[in-house]
Design a protein around this motif. Structure first.
Motif, PDB file in Angstrom:
ATOM      1  N   ARG A 108      43.183  38.597  34.911  1.00  0.00           N
ATOM      2  CA  ARG A 108      42.624  39.768  35.595  1.00  0.00           C
ATOM      3  C   ARG A 108      41.128  39.846  35.341  1.00  0.00           C
ATOM      4  O   ARG A 108      40.681  39.676  34.209  1.00  0.00           O
ATOM      5  CB  ARG A 108      43.251  41.070  35.089  1.00  0.00           C
ATOM      6  CG  ARG A 108      44.758  41.163  35.167  1.00  0.00           C
ATOM      7  CD  ARG A 108      45.256  41.292  36.595  1.00  0.00           C
ATOM      8  NE  ARG A 108      45.661  39.982  37.062  1.00  0.00           N
ATOM      9  CZ  ARG A 108      45.886  39.673  38.339  1.00  0.00           C
ATOM     10  NH1 ARG A 108      45.740  40.541  39.280  1.00  0.00           N
ATOM     11  NH2 ARG A 108      46.255  38.465  38.666  1.00  0.00           N
ATOM     12  N   THR A 109      40.372  40.143  36.383  1.00  0.00           N
ATOM     13  CA  THR A 109      38.933  40.322  36.214  1.00  0.00           C
ATOM     14  C   THR A 109      38.664  41.733  35.683  1.00  0.00           C
ATOM     15  O   THR A 109      39.520  42.624  35.800  1.00  0.00           O
ATOM     16  CB  THR A 109      38.183  40.154  37.550  1.00  0.00           C
ATOM     17  OG1 THR A 109      38.577  41.206  38.434  1.00  0.00           O
ATOM     18  CG2 THR A 109      38.453  38.790  38.172  1.00  0.00           C
ATOM     19  N   ASP A 110      37.484  41.935  35.148  1.00  0.00           N
ATOM     20  CA  ASP A 110      37.102  43.275  34.712  1.00  0.00           C
ATOM     21  C   ASP A 110      37.102  44.229  35.906  1.00  0.00           C
ATOM     22  O   ASP A 110      37.489  45.388  35.784  1.00  0.00           O
ATOM     23  CB  ASP A 110      35.721  43.269  34.042  1.00  0.00           C
ATOM     24  CG  ASP A 110      35.756  42.654  32.653  1.00  0.00           C
ATOM     25  OD1 ASP A 110      36.853  42.441  32.110  1.00  0.00           O
ATOM     26  OD2 ASP A 110      34.667  42.400  32.103  1.00  0.00           O
ATOM     27  N   GLU A 111      36.690  43.733  37.059  1.00  0.00           N
ATOM     28  CA  GLU A 111      36.677  44.566  38.265  1.00  0.00           C
ATOM     29  C   GLU A 111      38.093  45.004  38.630  1.00  0.00           C
ATOM     30  O   GLU A 111      38.316  46.155  39.009  1.00  0.00           O
ATOM     31  CB  GLU A 111      36.036  43.813  39.430  1.00  0.00           C
ATOM     32  CG  GLU A 111      35.943  44.663  40.684  1.00  0.00           C
ATOM     33  CD  GLU A 111      35.260  43.951  41.851  1.00  0.00           C
ATOM     34  OE1 GLU A 111      35.336  44.490  42.956  1.00  0.00           O
ATOM     35  OE2 GLU A 111      34.670  42.878  41.658  1.00  0.00           O
ATOM     36  N   GLN A 112      39.071  44.109  38.513  1.00  0.00           N
ATOM     37  CA  GLN A 112      40.454  44.476  38.820  1.00  0.00           C
ATOM     38  C   GLN A 112      40.963  45.543  37.854  1.00  0.00           C
ATOM     39  O   GLN A 112      41.644  46.478  38.271  1.00  0.00           O
ATOM     40  CB  GLN A 112      41.356  43.249  38.760  1.00  0.00           C
ATOM     41  CG  GLN A 112      41.169  42.319  39.936  1.00  0.00           C
ATOM     42  CD  GLN A 112      41.898  41.006  39.744  1.00  0.00           C
ATOM     43  OE1 GLN A 112      41.864  40.399  38.683  1.00  0.00           O
ATOM     44  NE2 GLN A 112      42.566  40.563  40.799  1.00  0.00           N
ATOM     45  N   LEU A 113      40.632  45.405  36.573  1.00  0.00           N
ATOM     46  CA  LEU A 113      41.044  46.416  35.595  1.00  0.00           C
ATOM     47  C   LEU A 113      40.373  47.748  35.910  1.00  0.00           C
ATOM     48  O   LEU A 113      41.015  48.800  35.892  1.00  0.00           O
ATOM     49  CB  LEU A 113      40.706  45.970  34.178  1.00  0.00           C
ATOM     50  CG  LEU A 113      41.427  44.721  33.663  1.00  0.00           C
ATOM     51  CD1 LEU A 113      40.985  44.406  32.242  1.00  0.00           C
ATOM     52  CD2 LEU A 113      42.924  44.860  33.757  1.00  0.00           C
ATOM     53  N   PHE A 114      39.086  47.691  36.219  1.00  0.00           N
ATOM     54  CA  PHE A 114      38.332  48.898  36.562  1.00  0.00           C
ATOM     55  C   PHE A 114      38.986  49.603  37.753  1.00  0.00           C
ATOM     56  O   PHE A 114      39.222  50.811  37.731  1.00  0.00           O
ATOM     57  CB  PHE A 114      36.879  48.530  36.874  1.00  0.00           C
ATOM     58  CG  PHE A 114      36.010  49.710  37.205  1.00  0.00           C
ATOM     59  CD1 PHE A 114      35.263  50.325  36.217  1.00  0.00           C
ATOM     60  CD2 PHE A 114      35.938  50.201  38.504  1.00  0.00           C
ATOM     61  CE1 PHE A 114      34.460  51.426  36.518  1.00  0.00           C
ATOM     62  CE2 PHE A 114      35.142  51.290  38.816  1.00  0.00           C
ATOM     63  CZ  PHE A 114      34.403  51.903  37.814  1.00  0.00           C
ATOM     64  N   GLU A 115      39.275  48.840  38.802  1.00  0.00           N
ATOM     65  CA  GLU A 115      39.874  49.422  40.005  1.00  0.00           C
ATOM     66  C   GLU A 115      41.267  49.973  39.735  1.00  0.00           C
ATOM     67  O   GLU A 115      41.636  51.015  40.268  1.00  0.00           O
ATOM     68  CB  GLU A 115      39.906  48.393  41.130  1.00  0.00           C
ATOM     69  CG  GLU A 115      38.535  48.151  41.707  1.00  0.00           C
ATOM     70  CD  GLU A 115      38.571  47.299  42.958  1.00  0.00           C
ATOM     71  OE1 GLU A 115      39.659  47.098  43.546  1.00  0.00           O
ATOM     72  OE2 GLU A 115      37.495  46.838  43.358  1.00  0.00           O
ATOM     73  N   ALA A 116      42.053  49.289  38.923  1.00  0.00           N
ATOM     74  CA  ALA A 116      43.398  49.780  38.596  1.00  0.00           C
ATOM     75  C   ALA A 116      43.314  51.124  37.889  1.00  0.00           C
ATOM     76  O   ALA A 116      44.102  52.033  38.167  1.00  0.00           O
ATOM     77  CB  ALA A 116      44.134  48.770  37.724  1.00  0.00           C
ATOM     78  N   ILE A 117      42.354  51.258  36.988  1.00  0.00           N
ATOM     79  CA  ILE A 117      42.192  52.528  36.274  1.00  0.00           C
ATOM     80  C   ILE A 117      41.636  53.597  37.214  1.00  0.00           C
ATOM     81  O   ILE A 117      42.164  54.705  37.276  1.00  0.00           O
ATOM     82  CB  ILE A 117      41.272  52.362  35.048  1.00  0.00           C
ATOM     83  CG1 ILE A 117      41.898  51.403  34.025  1.00  0.00           C
ATOM     84  CG2 ILE A 117      40.992  53.726  34.396  1.00  0.00           C
ATOM     85  CD1 ILE A 117      40.943  50.938  32.935  1.00  0.00           C
ATOM     86  N   LYS A 118      40.613  53.265  37.946  1.00  0.00           N
ATOM     87  CA  LYS A 118      39.960  54.265  38.798  1.00  0.00           C
ATOM     88  C   LYS A 118      40.822  54.683  39.990  1.00  0.00           C
ATOM     89  O   LYS A 118      40.975  55.870  40.261  1.00  0.00           O
ATOM     90  CB  LYS A 118      38.610  53.743  39.301  1.00  0.00           C
ATOM     91  CG  LYS A 118      37.871  54.785  40.129  1.00  0.00           C
ATOM     92  CD  LYS A 118      36.443  54.409  40.403  1.00  0.00           C
ATOM     93  CE  LYS A 118      35.783  55.549  41.178  1.00  0.00           C
ATOM     94  NZ  LYS A 118      34.356  55.354  41.342  1.00  0.00           N
TER      95      LYS A 118
END
Length: 116
Positions: free
Chosen positions: A66-76
């Motif tokens: 998982r990219t940091d962007e994917q983690l960010f989007e999942a949380i947001k």
């Protein structure tokens, strides 16, 4: 001339490397641990009530995919925004982008892994 109508989400945010602080850890315990567990192992008190088990944030083999962007989007934006579980809520109206960035870095600490 026919005008094309598009309905799109605002541009994707680009996560930045944020510092993990005691506040970050407290935020994780307050908002995330109920499902993901106190140590991020996916064994929180609510985990057994969910149809899709919460992600184990300590499992580097998966988290490294998982990219940091994917983690960010999942949380947001919630799990569905990244093709994951609908029971993962969107926190965009609760947590600031800085806090979400910090949580992404904390998850990287939990898995002791890096993004793709």
């Amino acid at each position: 001339l026919q005008q094309e109508v598009t309905t799109s989400r605002p541009p994707k945010p680009v996560p930045t490397l944020a510092k993990v602080t005691e506040s970050t850890r407290n935020t994780y315990q307050w908002y995330c641990a109920q499902c993901h567990g106190i140590k991020g192992k996916g064994d929180g008190i609510n985990a057994k009530l969910l149809t899709v088990p919460p992600r184990n944030h300590t499992k580097a083999e998966y988290m490294e995919t998982r990219t940091d962007e994917q983690l960010f989007e999942a949380i947001k934006f919630g799990g569905l925004s990244v093709g994951r579980a609908p029971c993962m809520p969107a926190w965009e109206h609760t947590l600031s982008e800085d806090t979400i960035n910090s949580l992404v870095q904390y998850i990287r600490e939990l898995c002791q892994c890096e993004a793709l």
